[in-house]
Motif scaffolding. Sequence first.
Motif, PDB file in Angstrom:
ATOM      1  N   SER A  70       0.823  -1.207   0.000  1.00 19.93           N
ATOM      2  CA  SER A  70       0.000   0.000   0.000  1.00 19.93           C
ATOM      3  C   SER A  70       0.856   1.256   0.000  1.00 19.93           C
ATOM      4  O   SER A  70       1.871   1.327   0.695  1.00 19.93           O
ATOM      5  CB  SER A  70      -0.912   0.008   1.231  1.00 19.93           C
ATOM      6  OG  SER A  70      -1.618   1.226   1.308  1.00 19.93           O
ATOM      7  N   PHE A  89       4.102  -4.976   3.539  1.00 18.44           N
ATOM      8  CA  PHE A  89       2.864  -4.263   3.254  1.00 18.44           C
ATOM      9  C   PHE A  89       3.039  -2.765   3.019  1.00 18.44           C
ATOM     10  O   PHE A  89       2.143  -2.124   2.492  1.00 18.44           O
ATOM     11  CB  PHE A  89       1.868  -4.478   4.396  1.00 18.44           C
ATOM     12  CG  PHE A  89       1.611  -5.929   4.692  1.00 18.44           C
ATOM     13  CD1 PHE A  89       0.834  -6.679   3.830  1.00 18.44           C
ATOM     14  CD2 PHE A  89       2.164  -6.537   5.798  1.00 18.44           C
ATOM     15  CE1 PHE A  89       0.595  -8.025   4.082  1.00 18.44           C
ATOM     16  CE2 PHE A  89       1.944  -7.880   6.049  1.00 18.44           C
ATOM     17  CZ  PHE A  89       1.158  -8.630   5.195  1.00 18.44           C
ATOM     18  N   PRO A 148      -1.535 -12.575  11.149  1.00 18.21           N
ATOM     19  CA  PRO A 148      -2.055 -13.153   9.906  1.00 18.21           C
ATOM     20  C   PRO A 148      -1.626 -12.374   8.662  1.00 18.21           C
ATOM     21  O   PRO A 148      -1.528 -11.147   8.680  1.00 18.21           O
ATOM     22  CB  PRO A 148      -3.569 -13.090  10.108  1.00 18.21           C
ATOM     23  CG  PRO A 148      -3.775 -11.951  11.056  1.00 18.21           C
ATOM     24  CD  PRO A 148      -2.594 -11.997  11.985  1.00 18.21           C
ATOM     25  N   ASN A 149      -1.409 -13.096   7.589  1.00 21.37           N
ATOM     26  CA  ASN A 149      -0.977 -12.461   6.347  1.00 21.37           C
ATOM     27  C   ASN A 149      -2.026 -11.526   5.768  1.00 21.37           C
ATOM     28  O   ASN A 149      -1.696 -10.619   4.998  1.00 21.37           O
ATOM     29  CB  ASN A 149      -0.625 -13.538   5.316  1.00 21.37           C
ATOM     30  CG  ASN A 149       0.566 -14.373   5.731  1.00 21.37           C
ATOM     31  OD1 ASN A 149       1.516 -13.856   6.318  1.00 21.37           O
ATOM     32  ND2 ASN A 149       0.516 -15.660   5.443  1.00 21.37           N
ATOM     33  N   ASP A 150      -3.298 -11.743   6.128  1.00 22.42           N
ATOM     34  CA  ASP A 150      -4.361 -10.895   5.600  1.00 22.42           C
ATOM     35  C   ASP A 150      -4.749  -9.768   6.557  1.00 22.42           C
ATOM     36  O   ASP A 150      -5.809  -9.162   6.401  1.00 22.42           O
ATOM     37  CB  ASP A 150      -5.595 -11.735   5.258  1.00 22.42           C
ATOM     38  CG  ASP A 150      -6.166 -12.489   6.455  1.00 22.42           C
ATOM     39  OD1 ASP A 150      -5.559 -12.448   7.544  1.00 22.42           O
ATOM     40  OD2 ASP A 150      -7.237 -13.125   6.298  1.00 22.42           O
ATOM     41  N   LEU A 151      -3.883  -9.472   7.528  1.00 22.69           N
ATOM     42  CA  LEU A 151      -4.203  -8.459   8.539  1.00 22.69           C
ATOM     43  C   LEU A 151      -4.560  -7.117   7.906  1.00 22.69           C
ATOM     44  O   LEU A 151      -5.643  -6.564   8.144  1.00 22.69           O
ATOM     45  CB  LEU A 151      -3.023  -8.283   9.503  1.00 22.69           C
ATOM     46  CG  LEU A 151      -3.210  -7.209  10.589  1.00 22.69           C
ATOM     47  CD1 LEU A 151      -4.345  -7.571  11.533  1.00 22.69           C
ATOM     48  CD2 LEU A 151      -1.908  -7.000  11.364  1.00 22.69           C
ATOM     49  N   ASP A 210      -5.152  -6.295   4.696  1.00 22.55           N
ATOM     50  CA  ASP A 210      -6.225  -6.355   3.704  1.00 22.55           C
ATOM     51  C   ASP A 210      -7.600  -6.375   4.366  1.00 22.55           C
ATOM     52  O   ASP A 210      -8.517  -5.655   3.946  1.00 22.55           O
ATOM     53  CB  ASP A 210      -6.074  -7.595   2.823  1.00 22.55           C
ATOM     54  CG  ASP A 210      -4.974  -7.442   1.784  1.00 22.55           C
ATOM     55  OD1 ASP A 210      -4.525  -6.298   1.564  1.00 22.55           O
ATOM     56  OD2 ASP A 210      -4.562  -8.458   1.206  1.00 22.55           O
ATOM     57  N   ARG A 211      -7.751  -7.158   5.398  1.00 21.70           N
ATOM     58  CA  ARG A 211      -9.060  -7.269   6.036  1.00 21.70           C
ATOM     59  C   ARG A 211      -9.428  -6.003   6.808  1.00 21.70           C
ATOM     60  O   ARG A 211     -10.580  -5.580   6.809  1.00 21.70           O
ATOM     61  CB  ARG A 211      -9.115  -8.493   6.944  1.00 21.70           C
ATOM     62  CG  ARG A 211      -9.121  -9.812   6.159  1.00 21.70           C
ATOM     63  CD  ARG A 211      -9.491 -10.984   7.029  1.00 21.70           C
ATOM     64  NE  ARG A 211     -10.821 -10.802   7.623  1.00 21.70           N
ATOM     65  CZ  ARG A 211     -11.275 -11.533   8.633  1.00 21.70           C
ATOM     66  NH1 ARG A 211     -10.501 -12.471   9.168  1.00 21.70           N
ATOM     67  NH2 ARG A 211     -12.480 -11.321   9.120  1.00 21.70           N
ATOM     68  N   TRP A 271     -10.943 -12.828  13.561  1.00 17.55           N
ATOM     69  CA  TRP A 271     -10.246 -13.975  12.976  1.00 17.55           C
ATOM     70  C   TRP A 271     -10.580 -15.205  13.812  1.00 17.55           C
ATOM     71  O   TRP A 271     -10.605 -15.131  15.050  1.00 17.55           O
ATOM     72  CB  TRP A 271      -8.732 -13.759  13.000  1.00 17.55           C
ATOM     73  CG  TRP A 271      -8.168 -13.008  11.844  1.00 17.55           C
ATOM     74  CD1 TRP A 271      -7.534 -13.536  10.755  1.00 17.55           C
ATOM     75  CD2 TRP A 271      -8.163 -11.587  11.643  1.00 17.55           C
ATOM     76  NE1 TRP A 271      -7.138 -12.539   9.897  1.00 17.55           N
ATOM     77  CE2 TRP A 271      -7.505 -11.324  10.421  1.00 17.55           C
ATOM     78  CE3 TRP A 271      -8.648 -10.507  12.391  1.00 17.55           C
ATOM     79  CZ2 TRP A 271      -7.328 -10.046   9.925  1.00 17.55           C
ATOM     80  CZ3 TRP A 271      -8.480  -9.229  11.902  1.00 17.55           C
ATOM     81  CH2 TRP A 271      -7.832  -9.005  10.686  1.00 17.55           C
ATOM     82  N   ASP A 315      -8.859 -18.229  13.128  1.00 16.24           N
ATOM     83  CA  ASP A 315      -7.771 -19.153  12.828  1.00 16.24           C
ATOM     84  C   ASP A 315      -7.307 -19.872  14.094  1.00 16.24           C
ATOM     85  O   ASP A 315      -7.405 -19.348  15.193  1.00 16.24           O
ATOM     86  CB  ASP A 315      -6.572 -18.406  12.228  1.00 16.24           C
ATOM     87  CG  ASP A 315      -6.936 -17.508  11.062  1.00 16.24           C
ATOM     88  OD1 ASP A 315      -7.909 -16.763  11.179  1.00 16.24           O
ATOM     89  OD2 ASP A 315      -6.220 -17.540  10.057  1.00 16.24           O
ATOM     90  N   GLU A 352       4.327 -18.471   3.771  1.00 13.84           N
ATOM     91  CA  GLU A 352       4.595 -17.151   4.340  1.00 13.84           C
ATOM     92  C   GLU A 352       4.559 -17.174   5.866  1.00 13.84           C
ATOM     93  O   GLU A 352       4.857 -16.192   6.501  1.00 13.84           O
ATOM     94  CB  GLU A 352       3.546 -16.136   3.833  1.00 13.84           C
ATOM     95  CG  GLU A 352       3.655 -15.812   2.360  1.00 13.84           C
ATOM     96  CD  GLU A 352       4.874 -14.987   2.033  1.00 13.84           C
ATOM     97  OE1 GLU A 352       5.507 -14.467   2.966  1.00 13.84           O
ATOM     98  OE2 GLU A 352       5.192 -14.856   0.849  1.00 13.84           O
TER      99      GLU A 352
END
Length: 205
Positions: A2, A43, A103-106, A108-109, A168, A170, A203
């Motif tokens: 970003s 990121f 988390p890898n999507d921290l 993005d989410r 999350w 997970d 990852e």
Amino acid sequence: MSTDVAIVILAGGEGSRIGGGKPLIELAGERLIVRALRFARRFSDCVAVAVRDARQVGSVEAQLIPDNSVEGPLGGLLAGLEFARREGRGLLLVIPADMPFLPNDLLDRLLGAIGPDQCAIAASGGSEHPVCSLWRAEAVERVPEYVATGRRSLKGLADLVGKTRVDWDDAPDPFFNINSAADLEEAERLVARWRSSEPKSTERP
């Protein structure tokens, strides 16, 4: 990656429960602060570390920003919001130095959920994790008002400015944090388990 998000790693806590110097503790042969920086730089190209004293993180290739204007994690957030503004970034992601399995999507989410709110907070297991949160840089304007109330929690500030929560589910919990010697032992077990069971291209730390 970003171009509108700054990331600040909160590393100014004393870590007294684990004997101090928490960012310097090694997990799988790597200092926690180095792991956090490696995560953050995936990121954003605008990353800094908030500290009370440079000795808390030792030698790192990163900009250090002082978080001593307000006590507690709020000082780190305030320093981060001011940093984001100086760098011309509209958003700030804060993460702690002691959560090695984020988390890898921290990002993005949180980006997808923030909407019109000023803050998006990660949550898991029924608990919010305000040290893992995304803020609009303009939220810095509300900090003096909040500090004047005598409160210092990040949750309280988030409630004031308007927040959304992102959960999350997970397993194991990606927001596991290292506060004690027992936590560090568990983290070492988790790393060993992932390394033995997942492809080398994964990852996961």
